[in-house]
Design an enzyme around this catalytic site. Sequence first.
Site, PDB file in Angstrom:
ATOM      1  N   GLN A  99      -4.060  46.568 -48.180  1.00 30.67           N
ATOM      2  CA  GLN A  99      -3.164  47.727 -48.265  1.00 30.67           C
ATOM      3  C   GLN A  99      -3.162  48.560 -46.971  1.00 30.67           C
ATOM      4  O   GLN A  99      -2.747  49.720 -46.967  1.00 30.67           O
ATOM      5  CB  GLN A  99      -3.530  48.604 -49.468  1.00 30.67           C
ATOM      6  N   SER A 100      -3.599  47.965 -45.893  1.00 27.03           N
ATOM      7  CA  SER A 100      -3.714  48.702 -44.637  1.00 27.03           C
ATOM      8  C   SER A 100      -2.358  49.138 -44.064  1.00 27.03           C
ATOM      9  O   SER A 100      -1.453  48.315 -43.876  1.00 27.03           O
ATOM     10  CB  SER A 100      -4.434  47.813 -43.616  1.00 27.03           C
ATOM     11  N   ASN A 101      -2.250  50.402 -43.730  1.00 31.34           N
ATOM     12  CA  ASN A 101      -1.085  50.912 -43.002  1.00 31.34           C
ATOM     13  C   ASN A 101      -1.067  50.339 -41.588  1.00 31.34           C
ATOM     14  O   ASN A 101      -0.014  50.028 -41.045  1.00 31.34           O
ATOM     15  CB  ASN A 101      -1.144  52.440 -42.894  1.00 31.34           C
ATOM     16  N   VAL A 129      -2.206  47.467 -40.463  1.00 26.18           N
ATOM     17  CA  VAL A 129      -1.778  46.069 -40.366  1.00 26.18           C
ATOM     18  C   VAL A 129      -0.267  45.970 -40.570  1.00 26.18           C
ATOM     19  O   VAL A 129       0.423  45.243 -39.844  1.00 26.18           O
ATOM     20  CB  VAL A 129      -2.552  45.184 -41.373  1.00 26.18           C
TER      21      VAL A 129
END
Length: 353
Positions: A89-91, A93
Amino acid sequence: MNTHQHLDRSVVIERVAAQIPRHTLAHYPTPLMRANRLTESLGNTELWFKRDDLISFGLGGNKIRGLEVMLAEALALNADCLVTGAGVQSNHVRATAATAAHAGLRCTAVYWGKPPAAMDGNYRLTSMLNAQFHFTGDDDRASVDTHIHRVAAKLREQGHRPYEIPRGGACAMGVLGHVLAVFELYQQCLSQGVEPDAIILAVGSGGTYAGWLLGIRLLNLPWKMLCYTVSREPEQVSLQVADLATQAAALLKLDWTFCAEDAPVFGGFIGQGYGIPSLEAAEAIKQIGRSEGILLDPVYTGKAMAGFLYGLQNKQFEQHKKIIFVHTGGEPAFFAGNGDWLNSSPTETVKLS
Ligand SMILES: *Cc1c(COP(=O)(O)O)cnc(C)c1O
């Protein structure tokens, strides 16, 4: 403030900005908006939002600023792909995948753990943006670090020219992008006639905070940083931020050292862990949403706001009259998982009879 100081500062801005390579991806400055209704309810404190959530590229957020500098370096090195990593859920990435797409580069996303069952939120966007996935199979978040190197080495073997971006985008080059954010906000404050005395920031891997520290020191601004960690323990974060700021200063050929005391961090608002919404964050998100129509996120800005509202209630910030909350983005988290965390205290439904 006096005119000499402004002139000195504009000289510094010009000189330093010329040293920072940048491949601009969005329109700047992002809006600086007064929180009118909230300010009314807060008493003596005037609150403003710096809307980096509205950065006009790839759904925005602070990560774009670091990536603009890294992309400039990657292109100068003739890289043909970006390799980075974090959780699904990384912003960061997602922002990297958008950056790579825009520049016509490939992108490999290294994620800790195993592929999740649901393809939602940032994970779905990153997939749509055509990033290739590599899962470490290890639930330790730090496993991403070694796997980024391994994936990049493999790509090199295959004849590619990968540009490695550390987990969460926390590296000295990225920090320089956030130094430019400080310059931007300073000039915007001048033109809007706003004189803040404190800045609120949510802190994860620390690159953003490092840039703010360095930028504030470069311009000698009377802005106090009020920072809230959302993942690691405060002591660890302070060390990491100081280290990154020192490295970034070195890139600007400045022999400056930052130490942990220069980078204070508030703890106590992580809740059950990184990425797990807390009740306090949910309440803060509702309060800000319902008074300003501004959507904070449950992983970063919601927790920082919860900490700030708690501090206000406990009279920690009496000396501050004008505070700017940097909204660093993260809204895709609303579209990950089932959203149950928001329903802890349901609003009244409208009865028609
Ligand atoms: C990454 C992120 C932060 C924190 O930035 P770091 O440089 O990792 O400390 C804050 N807010 C949002 C929405 C983010 O995605």
